[in-house]
Structures are given as C-alpha cells and as structure tokens.
Design an enzyme around this catalytic site. Structure first.
Site, PDB file in Angstrom:
ATOM      1  NE  ARG A  48      39.869 157.250  37.164  1.00 38.20           N
ATOM      2  CZ  ARG A  48      39.119 156.345  37.758  1.00 38.20           C
ATOM      3  NH1 ARG A  48      38.433 156.445  39.055  1.00 38.20           N
ATOM      4  NH2 ARG A  48      38.871 155.133  37.054  1.00 38.20           N
ATOM      5  CG  LEU A  74      37.130 156.532  34.332  1.00 40.35           C
ATOM      6  CD1 LEU A  74      37.947 156.895  33.309  1.00 40.35           C
ATOM      7  CD2 LEU A  74      36.645 157.522  35.075  1.00 40.35           C
ATOM      8  CB  SER A  75      40.313 152.081  32.379  1.00 43.07           C
ATOM      9  OG  SER A  75      39.784 151.757  31.057  1.00 43.07           O
ATOM     10  NE  ARG A  76      41.693 148.049  38.724  1.00 44.99           N
ATOM     11  CZ  ARG A  76      42.544 147.027  39.042  1.00 44.99           C
ATOM     12  NH1 ARG A  76      42.778 146.020  37.840  1.00 44.99           N
ATOM     13  NH2 ARG A  76      43.476 147.239  40.094  1.00 44.99           N
ATOM     14  N   PRO A  77      42.181 153.404  37.564  1.00 50.01           N
ATOM     15  CG  PRO A  77      42.085 154.703  39.516  1.00 50.01           C
ATOM     16  CD  PRO A  77      41.308 153.442  38.879  1.00 50.01           C
TER      17      PRO A  77
END
Length: 228
Positions: A48, A74-77
């Site tokens: 990531r 970038l979205s949260r995991p």
C-alpha cells in the site's frame, strides 16, 4: 515521479515495510468485520505504501485515508477491504471499477478476480496508477474517461464498483451490468447521508440493499483537462 523511479520503488516494494506492520493492519481489518480470508491475505501481501507519496509512506498502513491530490483520497484500508470483499463474494468474471484513484483498490481487485477494468477521470492520477500497476504486474485494464459513462466497449460486466458517491444511479452503468449482476456504490440520500449500497439487476428490475454508512468524494462528470 519518473517511470524509472516508480519501477525502482516497486522492486524494493515489500521490503520498505515490515511484515509485522502489514499483519497489524490485517488484524485490525479482521477486528472491523472483514471475514474473507483471501481479501485479508492479499492485503497482507500487497504494498500500500507505493500508492502514496513517499512522504506519507510511513502512514500507509494506518487506519486512515490519505490525500492523493486533485481533491482525491486513498480510502482507509477497511473501506478497500470491504469493497473487495463484496466484489469477491460475487465470483465475477468481469469487473468495472469507476474511480481508479491511486490504483490500490484496482491492485487488490486484480489479485482476487479476473477481467478487472478501471476508469479514472483525472489524467494525472490515471497515468500514475497505470505506471504503478504495470510495475507490479497487475493484470488490469485502465483508461482515462468519464466514469459515469462506464466502459461500453468492454461491457458487459458482472460487477460494477463505484469508488465515489452518486446521488442517482447513472443509467449508462446499469445498461452495462449483466442480468443477475451487481453494482456496488456509495449512494447519497436526500438529506446528504451516504450509504454503501448493493444493487442487483434482475432483467428490468433493480433490487437495492443498503449495507452501511460511508463517506466518499462525489462522483463527478467529465474528464479533467490540463492535468496529464
């Protein structure tokens, strides 16, 4: 970033962060309700940190979204994992992702299912994502275009995934969805709430199911000019 620099970062790839850091992220994902073992395994493996600026790489595995520029994140995991889990559950042959962004969600999908296509409306993000995904050997097809129009030349799709919030379902996307196929999207209500929603097509009938509240950037129309 030059293509040669991107390739060099990809070659270093997994060595830039410890496996322990990735494992902690995956433990959090499991605690947050992600149960698909294949999704967890892929996210434990894939880098990531290569999908954000190097200055933010040390934060790549935190439980947070990160800026990409151009008003995108970038979205949260856990968001990536949840979206991936929903797609993987359908065992699709062909997937269309709308909103490539950094390319991280695209990478995860490409390790889970075949036939991944992804559309990005901001040329600069498209170009960065394309270089990253090529350097990592991700078998996904990308294009720079208006995501609201889908990808007619590659249709029909078993799953269509929106990574931006729509106020209504674009008819062009529904026309590119197979009978029995699923569209997964954040949808906005009249009072401004956003719900992750699963829409299954049965012929001319659409079956909608709200899954959980979410927060995404809006789905915009057109292709951004002058950023490539």
């Amino acid at each position: 970033m030059l293509a040669s620099d991107m390739t060099h970062r990809a070659r270093r790839g997994r060595g830039m962060t410890s496996q322990r850091t990735r494992d902690r992220m995956v433990e959090r994902l499991a605690d947050q309700g992600i149960v698909d073992e294949r999704v967890l395994a892929v996210m434990a493996e894939e880098p990531r940190h290569l999908f954000v600026d190097e200055a933010l790489a040390h934060r790549a595995y935190e439980d947070t979204s990160l800026p990409l520029g151009f008003g995108q994140t970038l979205s949260r995991p856990v968001t990536v994992a949840r979206m991936s889990e929903l797609v993987h559950r359908e065992a699709p042959g062909r997937v269309l992702e709308l909103g490539t962004g950094s390319g991280y969600q695209t990478l995860i999908l490409s390790r889970l299912v075949s036939g991944v296509h992804s559309v990005e409306r901001i040329p600069a993000l498209y170009q960065r994502a394309a270089r990253r995904l090529e350097s990592l050997g991700a078998p996904a097809r990308l294009r720079a275009a208006d995501g609201r129009r889908g990808w007619p030349g590659a249709a029909i799709f078993d799953v269509i995934l929106l990574t931006a919030c729509a106020s209504a379902l674009p008819s062009a996307l529904l026309e590119q969805l197979s009978d029995g196929g699923v569209l997964i999207a954040p949808l906005a209500t009249a009072d401004g709430e956003q719900w992750l929603t699963r829409v299954r097509r049965h012929g001319h009938t659409l079956e909608q199911q709200r899954l959980e509240p979410v927060r995404f950037v809006p789905l915009l129309e057109g292709v951004v000019q002058g950023t490539g």
